[in-house]
Design an enzyme around this catalytic site. Structure first.
Site, mmCIF file in Angstrom:
data_model
loop_
_atom_site.group_PDB
_atom_site.id
_atom_site.type_symbol
_atom_site.label_atom_id
_atom_site.label_comp_id
_atom_site.label_asym_id
_atom_site.label_seq_id
_atom_site.Cartn_x
_atom_site.Cartn_y
_atom_site.Cartn_z
ATOM 1 N N HIS A 92 9.309 -3.403 3.593
ATOM 2 C CA HIS A 92 8.836 -3.658 2.225
ATOM 3 C C HIS A 92 9.998 -4.033 1.306
ATOM 4 O O HIS A 92 9.882 -4.941 0.471
ATOM 5 C CB HIS A 92 8.159 -2.413 1.652
ATOM 6 C CG HIS A 92 6.888 -2.019 2.332
ATOM 7 N ND1 HIS A 92 6.777 -0.876 3.081
ATOM 8 C CD2 HIS A 92 5.672 -2.617 2.373
ATOM 9 C CE1 HIS A 92 5.539 -0.779 3.548
ATOM 10 N NE2 HIS A 92 4.854 -1.819 3.139
ATOM 11 N N MET A 138 0.834 -1.198 0.000
ATOM 12 C CA MET A 138 0.000 0.000 0.000
ATOM 13 C C MET A 138 0.873 1.255 0.000
ATOM 14 O O MET A 138 0.413 2.344 0.342
ATOM 15 C CB MET A 138 -0.952 0.010 1.193
ATOM 16 C CG MET A 138 -2.005 -1.073 1.124
ATOM 17 S SD MET A 138 -3.528 -0.674 2.025
ATOM 18 C CE MET A 138 -2.915 -0.411 3.672
ATOM 19 N N GLY A 139 2.144 1.098 -0.400
ATOM 20 C CA GLY A 139 3.016 2.260 -0.473
ATOM 21 C C GLY A 139 3.545 2.666 0.891
ATOM 22 O O GLY A 139 3.555 1.880 1.837
ATOM 23 N N GLN A 178 -3.124 -11.897 7.831
ATOM 24 C CA GLN A 178 -3.302 -11.664 6.399
ATOM 25 C C GLN A 178 -2.663 -12.786 5.592
ATOM 26 O O GLN A 178 -3.238 -13.269 4.611
ATOM 27 C CB GLN A 178 -2.675 -10.325 6.016
ATOM 28 C CG GLN A 178 -2.659 -10.047 4.525
ATOM 29 C CD GLN A 178 -2.065 -8.682 4.223
ATOM 30 O OE1 GLN A 178 -2.746 -7.677 4.295
ATOM 31 N NE2 GLN A 178 -0.787 -8.648 3.888
ATOM 32 N N LYS A 216 4.895 -9.959 9.694
ATOM 33 C CA LYS A 216 4.219 -9.038 10.610
ATOM 34 C C LYS A 216 2.707 -9.093 10.425
ATOM 35 O O LYS A 216 1.954 -8.954 11.376
ATOM 36 C CB LYS A 216 4.713 -7.604 10.418
ATOM 37 C CG LYS A 216 4.124 -6.623 11.453
ATOM 38 C CD LYS A 216 4.635 -5.230 11.239
ATOM 39 C CE LYS A 216 3.895 -4.528 10.125
ATOM 40 N NZ LYS A 216 2.474 -4.232 10.490
#
Length: 279
Positions: free
Chosen positions: A37, A30-31, A154, A150
């Site tokens: 990331h 999501m940037g 999900q 993390k």
């Protein structure tokens, strides 16, 4: 590096510029990119010939009153970072590209994966996650997709979706990246004041206490130890401290691994963290 803003442009890249026989690893984000990331991007580079990164703040996974509008966004910076990592294609769709006007199709989940921990605190969150990942997988058709530990719940949701909907994509999980004081890297860390930042280290301390207690006394002891640390930390409002099966998110069973998971609000920022412990 190529930049695509539509599914048609992604498919044109595959058709015109992807060498025949190459494999693709995909990192959905999501940037507001950080070193966590970028560690996923590097792992993707080890797993396949080409790396595709998406940057899309997904409205379906934000509930009422959450921070969709204020979620940190810096497209120019993010694109520069992934270009430095040697990414082959970055996908930057607008909301109407992902969810055309009149769209009525979503992915819905049942059971503990969708209703416990984050699913209980954020109803509908994982339906939004599964829907956007399903659409991204359909557009990009990756051989491998890389997610971070993390976001363990999900990860479990996506693994189940891949199995249930017969996607061919292999799910790879990369370790959580932490600062020197143990705080897990997160895009939302930018919301933390200096005092909040110090208070937020309680999440990792709670997990360490939980792991020690679990080895001596099992799941209930671990939950008590984690809750004790969070309850005793100034500026921290706990949401949950739980020991669960890392695949079903039900109660731990047998002699397999156990996921210790915590969530708390620190100042105006809600943070999550976890550790996977094994017998």
């Amino acid at each position: 590096m190529r930049v695509a803003r539509t599914v048609a442009e992604v498919r044109a890249f595959y058709r015109n510029e992807r060498p025949r026989g190459t494999t693709v690893a995909f990192v959905p984000t999501m940037g507001a990119l950080h070193d966590g990331h970028l560690s996923l991007v590097r792992k993707a580079g080890e797993a396949a010939d080409l790396v595709v990164v998406s940057i899309f703040v997904n409205p379906l996974q934000f509930g009422p009153g959450e921070d969709f509008e204020s979620y940190p966004r810096d497209e120019t910076r993010d694109v520069g970072l992934v270009e430095q990592e040697g990414v082959n294609l970055v996908f930057l769709p607008a909301v109407d590209q992902m969810y055309p006007e009149g769209a009525v199709t979503t992915v819905h989940l049942d059971g503990p994966l969708a209703t416990t921990l984050e699913g209980e605190v954020r109803p509908g969150h994982f339906d939004g996650v599964a829907t956007v990942v399903a659409k991204l997988f359909n557009a990009i058709d990756p051989d491998v997709a890389v997610f971070g530990q993390k976001d363990a719940q999900q990860v479990a949701v996506i693994r189940r979706m891949v199995r249930d909907l017969s996607y061919r994509t292999e799910i790879v999980v990369a370790p959580t990246v932490r600062d020197a004081d143990g705080l897990a890297l997160s895009s939302r860390n930018v919301y933390l004041s200096d005092d909040d930042r110090e208070a937020a280290t309680a999440l990792h301390r709670a997990l360490l206490a939980g792991e020690e207690a679990w080895r001596g006394g099992g799941a209930e002891a671990a939950e008590d130890a984690m809750r004790g640390v969070l309850d005793g930390a100034d500026g921290v409002e706990p949401d949950y401290a739980a020991a669960v099966d890392p695949y079903s998110f039900g109660a731990p069973t047998g002699d397999g691994p156990v996921l210790l998971a915590v969530a708390a609000r620190v100042g105006r920022t809600r943070l999550i963290d976890n550790v996977l412990v094994r017998p």
